[in-house]
Design an enzyme around this catalytic site. Structure first.
Site, PDB file in Angstrom:
ATOM      1  N   TYR A   1     -33.042  34.519 -81.622  1.00 29.99           N
ATOM      2  CA  TYR A   1     -34.148  34.052 -82.454  1.00 29.99           C
ATOM      3  C   TYR A   1     -33.993  32.562 -82.726  1.00 29.99           C
ATOM      4  O   TYR A   1     -34.962  31.820 -82.784  1.00 29.99           O
ATOM      5  CB  TYR A   1     -34.183  34.820 -83.783  1.00 29.99           C
ATOM      6  CG  TYR A   1     -34.482  36.287 -83.614  1.00 29.99           C
ATOM      7  CD1 TYR A   1     -35.795  36.706 -83.447  1.00 29.99           C
ATOM      8  CD2 TYR A   1     -33.480  37.225 -83.595  1.00 29.99           C
ATOM      9  CE1 TYR A   1     -36.084  38.047 -83.276  1.00 29.99           C
ATOM     10  CE2 TYR A   1     -33.752  38.573 -83.433  1.00 29.99           C
ATOM     11  CZ  TYR A   1     -35.060  38.977 -83.274  1.00 29.99           C
ATOM     12  OH  TYR A   1     -35.333  40.299 -83.097  1.00 29.99           O
TER      13      TYR A   1
ATOM     14  N   CYS B   1     -40.337  40.752 -76.016  1.00 33.83           N
ATOM     15  CA  CYS B   1     -39.705  40.503 -77.302  1.00 33.83           C
ATOM     16  C   CYS B   1     -38.361  41.229 -77.401  1.00 33.83           C
ATOM     17  O   CYS B   1     -37.526  40.860 -78.219  1.00 33.83           O
ATOM     18  CB  CYS B   1     -40.623  40.919 -78.443  1.00 33.83           C
ATOM     19  SG  CYS B   1     -41.238  42.586 -78.270  1.00 33.83           S
ATOM     20  N   HIS B   2     -38.166  42.236 -76.547  1.00 34.01           N
ATOM     21  CA  HIS B   2     -36.889  42.944 -76.598  1.00 34.01           C
ATOM     22  C   HIS B   2     -35.754  42.077 -76.070  1.00 34.01           C
ATOM     23  O   HIS B   2     -34.598  42.381 -76.274  1.00 34.01           O
ATOM     24  CB  HIS B   2     -36.976  44.239 -75.792  1.00 34.01           C
ATOM     25  CG  HIS B   2     -37.314  44.023 -74.359  1.00 34.01           C
ATOM     26  ND1 HIS B   2     -38.603  43.788 -73.924  1.00 34.01           N
ATOM     27  CD2 HIS B   2     -36.538  43.990 -73.256  1.00 34.01           C
ATOM     28  CE1 HIS B   2     -38.584  43.631 -72.605  1.00 34.01           C
ATOM     29  NE2 HIS B   2     -37.348  43.729 -72.171  1.00 34.01           N
TER      30      HIS B   2
ATOM     31  N   GLU C   1     -32.421  46.675 -68.199  1.00 29.31           N
ATOM     32  CA  GLU C   1     -32.264  45.374 -67.552  1.00 29.31           C
ATOM     33  C   GLU C   1     -30.801  44.993 -67.374  1.00 29.31           C
ATOM     34  O   GLU C   1     -30.474  43.849 -67.091  1.00 29.31           O
ATOM     35  CB  GLU C   1     -33.004  44.311 -68.366  1.00 29.31           C
ATOM     36  CG  GLU C   1     -34.482  44.611 -68.483  1.00 29.31           C
ATOM     37  CD  GLU C   1     -35.245  43.474 -69.144  1.00 29.31           C
ATOM     38  OE1 GLU C   1     -34.612  42.466 -69.465  1.00 29.31           O
ATOM     39  OE2 GLU C   1     -36.459  43.622 -69.335  1.00 29.31           O
TER      40      GLU C   1
END
Length: 128
Positions: free
Chosen positions: A67, A96-97, A122
């Site tokens: 963030y 956003c993950h 991923e």
DNA sequence: CGCTGCACCCTGA
DNA sequence: TCAGGGTGCAGCG
């Protein structure tokens, strides 16, 4: 496990490339690398959120950022980034993950479990 | 080193 | 206005 339906938001269904998108998502959910660069999404222009989303979309498959990273790029605070991401209309497309907290995985509007599974897909591992 | 409190910026009410 | 959010960091024990 991870379900397509968990990640589809109304924002996606407004997209006229939906069939193309669906195909990509299918591939994605099989654990393969997929880029969503060319997917057009309706998002507020000229807004703070748009800047955050744009920045987050730069993250490629398998990449993550904190963030704080996003906040610095956009010129805001980490708190505000979280706020913007929580209103993400199109999960996966705006990844956003892939935005995590510095000390751990961070939160997720649709539940941290989903976020964990997406990251696992991923190649990341946030299992406790 | 773990815990707590406050600052950060933007929204929605 | 104000409270609160998907955080970060300084301060304290």
């Amino acid at each position: 496990m991870l379900d397509f339906c968990d990640c589809v938001e109304p924002g996606l269904k407004q997209n006229k490339d939906f069939s193309n998108l669906f195909q990509k998502l299918s591939v994605y959910f099989q654990g393969n690398r997929v880029e969503f660069d060319d997917v057009k999404v309706r998002m507020p222009q000229n807004s703070f959120r748009a800047r955050v989303f744009k920045q987050v979309r730069k993250l490629k498959w398998g990449e993550t950022a904190t963030y704080k990273d996003i906040a610095e790029e956009v010129g805001t605070s980490p708190r505000a980034v979280g706020m913007a991401l929580s209103k993400n209309p199109v999960l996966i497309i705006i990844p956003c993950h892939r935005v995590v907290a510095e000390n751990g995985i961070g939160g997720y509007s649709r539940g941290v479990e989903i976020k964990k599974n997406l990251l696992k897909l991923e190649g990341h591992n946030f299992n406790d």
